[in-house]
Each structure stands twice: as structure tokens, then as C-alpha cells.
Design a protein around this motif. Structure first.
Motif, mmCIF file in Angstrom:
data_model
loop_
_atom_site.group_PDB
_atom_site.id
_atom_site.type_symbol
_atom_site.label_atom_id
_atom_site.label_comp_id
_atom_site.label_asym_id
_atom_site.label_seq_id
_atom_site.Cartn_x
_atom_site.Cartn_y
_atom_site.Cartn_z
ATOM 1 N N GLN A 36 37.112 33.621 39.387
ATOM 2 C CA GLN A 36 37.832 34.803 38.912
ATOM 3 C C GLN A 36 38.254 34.659 37.449
ATOM 4 O O GLN A 36 38.222 35.634 36.697
ATOM 5 N N MET B 88 35.241 35.396 35.375
ATOM 6 C CA MET B 88 34.971 36.842 35.434
ATOM 7 C C MET B 88 35.915 37.605 34.500
ATOM 8 O O MET B 88 35.476 38.475 33.747
ATOM 9 N N LEU C 218 34.568 39.791 31.337
ATOM 10 C CA LEU C 218 34.772 41.241 31.363
ATOM 11 C C LEU C 218 35.839 41.715 30.380
ATOM 12 O O LEU C 218 36.025 42.917 30.214
ATOM 13 N N LYS D 212 38.639 47.702 36.736
ATOM 14 C CA LYS D 212 37.955 48.062 37.985
ATOM 15 C C LYS D 212 37.689 46.809 38.825
ATOM 16 O O LYS D 212 37.922 46.798 40.035
ATOM 17 N N TYR D 213 37.204 45.745 38.166
ATOM 18 C CA TYR D 213 36.945 44.475 38.872
ATOM 19 C C TYR D 213 38.231 43.942 39.502
ATOM 20 O O TYR D 213 38.245 43.558 40.673
ATOM 21 N N ASN D 214 39.305 43.925 38.739
ATOM 22 C CA ASN D 214 40.564 43.375 39.241
ATOM 23 C C ASN D 214 41.197 44.211 40.351
ATOM 24 O O ASN D 214 42.044 43.720 41.086
ATOM 25 N N GLU E 118 39.368 45.386 42.781
ATOM 26 C CA GLU E 118 38.535 45.143 43.969
ATOM 27 C C GLU E 118 39.282 44.243 44.952
ATOM 28 O O GLU E 118 39.836 43.214 44.552
ATOM 29 N N LYS F 299 37.261 40.709 45.162
ATOM 30 C CA LYS F 299 36.764 40.268 43.842
ATOM 31 C C LYS F 299 36.399 38.788 43.795
ATOM 32 O O LYS F 299 35.658 38.367 42.915
ATOM 33 N N THR G 298 30.425 40.604 45.120
ATOM 34 C CA THR G 298 31.167 41.477 44.204
ATOM 35 C C THR G 298 30.994 40.996 42.767
ATOM 36 O O THR G 298 30.734 41.791 41.859
ATOM 37 N N GLN G 299 31.105 39.692 42.567
ATOM 38 C CA GLN G 299 30.959 39.138 41.217
ATOM 39 C C GLN G 299 29.554 39.388 40.670
ATOM 40 O O GLN G 299 29.393 39.730 39.495
ATOM 41 N N TYR H 13 29.239 42.944 39.259
ATOM 42 C CA TYR H 13 29.864 43.097 37.942
ATOM 43 C C TYR H 13 29.095 42.340 36.863
ATOM 44 O O TYR H 13 29.016 42.797 35.715
#
Length: 184
Positions: free
Chosen positions: A144, A147, A151, A160-162, A164, A167, A172-173, A176
Motif C-alpha cells: 500500500q 501504491m 499514485l 479512488k484507490y484509497n 477501495e 486496496k 485491486t493493485q 490501478y
């Protein structure tokens, strides 16, 4: 074709055109010997195993690129590239480099002979998400924190990723990272 150097991979110019097959390894083979999910074989046995295992840096079957993980200290054999942009995104085995390993991974390797064999077979099957930075030929295990750093150039995407709920999951990773590779 067979890529024998990082420069060949980046320029997409394989220098060797050996007749090879990419084969998905069995779970029992991985549990017994460790390593990644794919291996190269020479159907006519004209290419030595050492070349297949250690000298070819990547192999493309025309559709998919497979990276040799050994030079990056991510076990033997090959991993399939899932996304290609500024980064090659791929899933591979446990890192051989202690600095990349988590405390849980190191603990799993610290059992006695029998416990170690069981833990070893379990660890051999574990898969982790990695990126290979095409600008500097370095591999990073994705988590994370990585990521968030990757990002951070795209605040909307980061937000948006955070948001999820899953995540931390590899799938999921990957989604993204695919978006990131398209944006850069």
C-alpha cells in the motif's frame, strides 16, 4: 524471441530466436523446487538448461512477455508480465533478498527441518506483486505504501484507490497499476 539483456527488452529487439516453449509449472514442482510459475523448455533439447534458467533475461511468445526472475533475486524461472508501461507489472515468488522480505517470510524460513519443509512448501506457493521500473531496471515489491507513492502524481486516482475496501489485494493493485501504466 529471447532477450539477453535489459536493453534488448526495452528496445523490443530480441537477439536470439531459439525454438522454445513456455510451460506453466505444476504446483507439486513449485512446492518441491520453489521458483516461479513458468519455465522455458527446449523441445529438441538443443538449448542447455543453464541458458534457459540463467542467461535468457526475458522471453516473448509473440503475445506475452515472460521475465526471468532469477537476476532480480525473485526465485528461479519466469513470471508473466501483466501490464507494460513505465513499469512491468508481474507476480512472482518470495524474494531471495532478505531486505525485501517481511518478518513473516523470514519467520517461515526459520523452522526446523520438518517444520521448515512444510513452511517452505507453503512459502514456495506464495505470490507477491512486483513492478520493474523500466527507467532504472529496479524491482520493487508492491504494497500500500508503494501504491500511494506511485499514485501520488494523480490525486484523483490516489483518492479512488484509497477508498477501495480491498486496496491491499493484489487484483485491486494490478487494476490501478494498469491505469498508471496507461497514464504515463
Amino acid at each position: 524471441g529471447c532477450y539477453m539483456s535489459f536493453e534488448e527488452i526495452i528496445s523490443r529487439t530480441p537477439s536470439k530466436n531459439y525454438e522454445l516453449k513456455i510451460v506453466r509449472r505444476t504446483k507439486s514442482d513449485i512446492k518441491m523446487n520453489g521458483g516461479n510459475d513458468y519455465k522455458l523448455i527446449s523441445p529438441d533439447k538443443s538449448i542447455k538448461r543453464k541458458v534457459l534458467k540463467k542467461e535468457i533475461l526475458a522471453y516473448s511468445d509473440g503475445d506475452t512477455l515472460f521475465l526471468n526472475c532469477l537476476p532480480y533475486k525473485l526465485q528461479t524461472w519466469y513470471a508473466k508480465v501483466i501490464s507494460d508501461g513505465n513499469y512491468f507489472v508481474f507476480i512472482a515468488g518470495i524474494p531471495m533478498d532478505k531486505a525485501m522480505q517481511s518478518k513473516e517470510m523470514q519467520a517461515g524460513m526459520a523452522f526446523g527441518a520438518v517444520g521448515g519443509a512444510i513452511a517452505g512448501a507453503s512459502l514456495a506457493m506464495k505470490r507477491f506483486l512486483y513492478i520493474l521500473n523500466k527507467n532504472n531496471n529496479t524491482v520493487t515489491m508492491v504494497d500500500q505504501e508503494v501504491m500511494n507513492k506511485l499514485l501520488s502524481k494523480y490525486p484523483d486516482l490516489l483518492e479512488k484507490y484509497n477508498s477501495e475496501s480491498n486496496k491491499a489485494e493484489i487484483q485491486t493493485q494490478i487494476e490501478y497499476l494498469k491505469i498508471l501504466n496507461k497514464n504515463e
